[in-house]
Design an enzyme around this catalytic site. Sequence first.
Site, short mmCIF file in Angstrom:
data_model
loop_
_atom_site.label_atom_id
_atom_site.label_comp_id
_atom_site.label_asym_id
_atom_site.label_seq_id
_atom_site.Cartn_x
_atom_site.Cartn_y
_atom_site.Cartn_z
N ARG A 260 0.82 -1.21 0.00
CA ARG A 260 0.00 0.00 0.00
C ARG A 260 0.85 1.25 0.00
O ARG A 260 1.84 1.33 0.71
CB ARG A 260 -0.94 0.00 1.21
CG ARG A 260 -1.89 -1.19 1.16
CD ARG A 260 -2.96 -1.14 2.23
NE ARG A 260 -3.75 -2.37 2.13
CZ ARG A 260 -4.71 -2.70 2.97
NH1 ARG A 260 -5.02 -1.90 3.99
NH2 ARG A 260 -5.39 -3.82 2.81
N ARG A 275 2.06 0.45 10.34
CA ARG A 275 1.69 0.92 9.01
C ARG A 275 2.88 0.83 8.07
O ARG A 275 3.78 1.65 8.11
CB ARG A 275 1.19 2.37 9.11
CG ARG A 275 0.41 2.86 7.91
CD ARG A 275 -0.15 4.26 8.15
NE ARG A 275 -1.11 4.30 9.24
CZ ARG A 275 -2.40 4.04 9.11
NH1 ARG A 275 -2.88 3.73 7.93
NH2 ARG A 275 -3.19 4.07 10.16
N GLU A 347 -6.99 -1.54 15.01
CA GLU A 347 -7.55 -2.42 13.99
C GLU A 347 -6.58 -3.54 13.60
O GLU A 347 -5.41 -3.29 13.34
CB GLU A 347 -7.89 -1.60 12.74
CG GLU A 347 -8.38 -2.48 11.61
CD GLU A 347 -8.57 -1.70 10.30
OE1 GLU A 347 -8.62 -0.46 10.34
OE2 GLU A 347 -8.67 -2.36 9.25
N SER A 350 -10.67 -6.52 9.26
CA SER A 350 -11.84 -5.82 8.74
C SER A 350 -12.62 -6.84 7.94
O SER A 350 -12.07 -7.44 7.02
CB SER A 350 -11.35 -4.67 7.86
OG SER A 350 -12.39 -3.76 7.63
N ARG A 389 0.55 -6.85 12.44
CA ARG A 389 -0.12 -6.28 13.60
C ARG A 389 -0.36 -7.33 14.68
O ARG A 389 -0.37 -7.01 15.87
CB ARG A 389 -1.44 -5.61 13.19
CG ARG A 389 -1.19 -4.37 12.35
CD ARG A 389 -2.44 -3.55 12.11
NE ARG A 389 -2.11 -2.36 11.31
CZ ARG A 389 -2.98 -1.42 10.97
NH1 ARG A 389 -4.25 -1.53 11.36
NH2 ARG A 389 -2.60 -0.38 10.26
#
Length: 421
Positions: A260, A275, A347, A350, A389
């Site tokens: 990303r 991130r 988070e 999802s 994560r």
Amino acid sequence: MLDARYVRENVETVRNALQKRGYEFPLAEFLAIDGKRISLLKETEELRNRRNTVSEEIGKLKRQHADASSQLAEMKEVSDRLKELDEKLRDLEAETKTFLLTIPNIPHESVPVGRDEQENKEIRRWGTPRQFDFEPLNHWDIAEPLDIVDFDRAAKIAGARFALMKGMGARLERALMNFMLDTHVTKGYREIFPPIMVNRDSMIGTGQLPKFEMELFRIADPEFYLIPTAEVPVTNIFRDEILREEDLPIYYTAYTPCFRREAGSYGKDTRGLIRQHQFNKVELVKFVSPEDSYEELEKLISDAEEILRRLDLPYRVITLCTGDMGFSSAKTYDIEVWLPGQNRYREISSCSNFEDFQSRRAGIRFKREGKKGTEFVHTLNGSGLAIGRTLVAILENYQQKDGSVVIPEVLRPYAGTDRIK
RNA sequence: GGAGAGGUGGCCGAGUGGUCGAAGGCAGCCGCCUGCUAAGCGGUUGUGGGGGUAAUACCCCACCCAGGGUUCGAAUCCCUGCCUCUCCGCCA
């Protein structure tokens, strides 16, 4: 993508629904383009009909060696006219398509209405955050002394937002990937290892394009996109195919690296593993009958939660409100894991039901036994889980006063040890 | 990277520019027949869009990898792209 006919016939409903997610639907513009398109379509079809009939006559006349010059003259005109109209129609169709491709999905009625993440609704918590008799550290302050993550050298090799995993860091990454895949496979998901570069059509199919080019890495020469999630290649497995009713439901799980750009998140999570431009993730993807998709969403989120429960990591589940949902989703649950180093939930998964939004874009249909025609399947997917994560959560939740980290019970066969020190 | 072959319906496979949505076969479905899940006979079986209907029926348009072009008319001719296969080279 929304159904053009549905939009045409339910303009107000669509506009109201999209308003809930803060999206102003340019209604008049759409109806104008769409109306023009329909009338032009009718006109060209009539002309084509004429062309077909007369061409057939010409064929007959020629075979009888009769004169066809008047028909030929007429056809010359019809043909020219058609060429003109065809061009206009093509433009209008492209315009309509682009228009529809940039409209987000309609939220399900059960989704709380809200502007942003402030208005997401927590629906349950699991586990109790551990009480520390010392000040818990951030994961990078745990990892760097253990020499299992090296951010400086990653920056030298690649740049910011990359990590170099070493020793037990690398091993844990691999252990988590195997543990997650094994767990999901036991629950009936079929393991997939897909291409991690895909073509443009695949990105359009799942909704990343045309709107979110800025968030993707693209390879220029032969044009490819690096996948931001396994959702893309796995959902596109059945692009432009018609499945049989008895094929459904289909459950897939896939480990892939994800890429990303993180454009627009400058300054957010600049330190640590949270991130990254490249990260590992195990994804769950489902293709199901429309009537089952919400039940399947509940099972999906529960399968993702299962990983955290087995790792004994405290988490909570929230329903994203209309303003915080992703472009393609009709309903999304996030799982947030407890991070003692940050003293908050973050988070880690999802899970979304896209209903027929992706399948309409990607042309994934199925045929019911004994019924005419086809329907679009419903697609769902969810992280199960983001590996980096999860590693962060393990480091922070299982850290010890002496700087070591205990390995969760279920991971020990995979990690080959019970402690990192 | 070099040389060649090819992409047609669920599958195999034919197709002289007009009568091709497409022969034939297989598979599937529905009948008939035969006393037993074999053979035979007849019929049937794609997708999308538009119109039409209470719903069927029905009518029209498009689709023979994709996109352009030639032509009154293209699965069939031309161009471009994508993909597959074979041989050589290179390579994890």
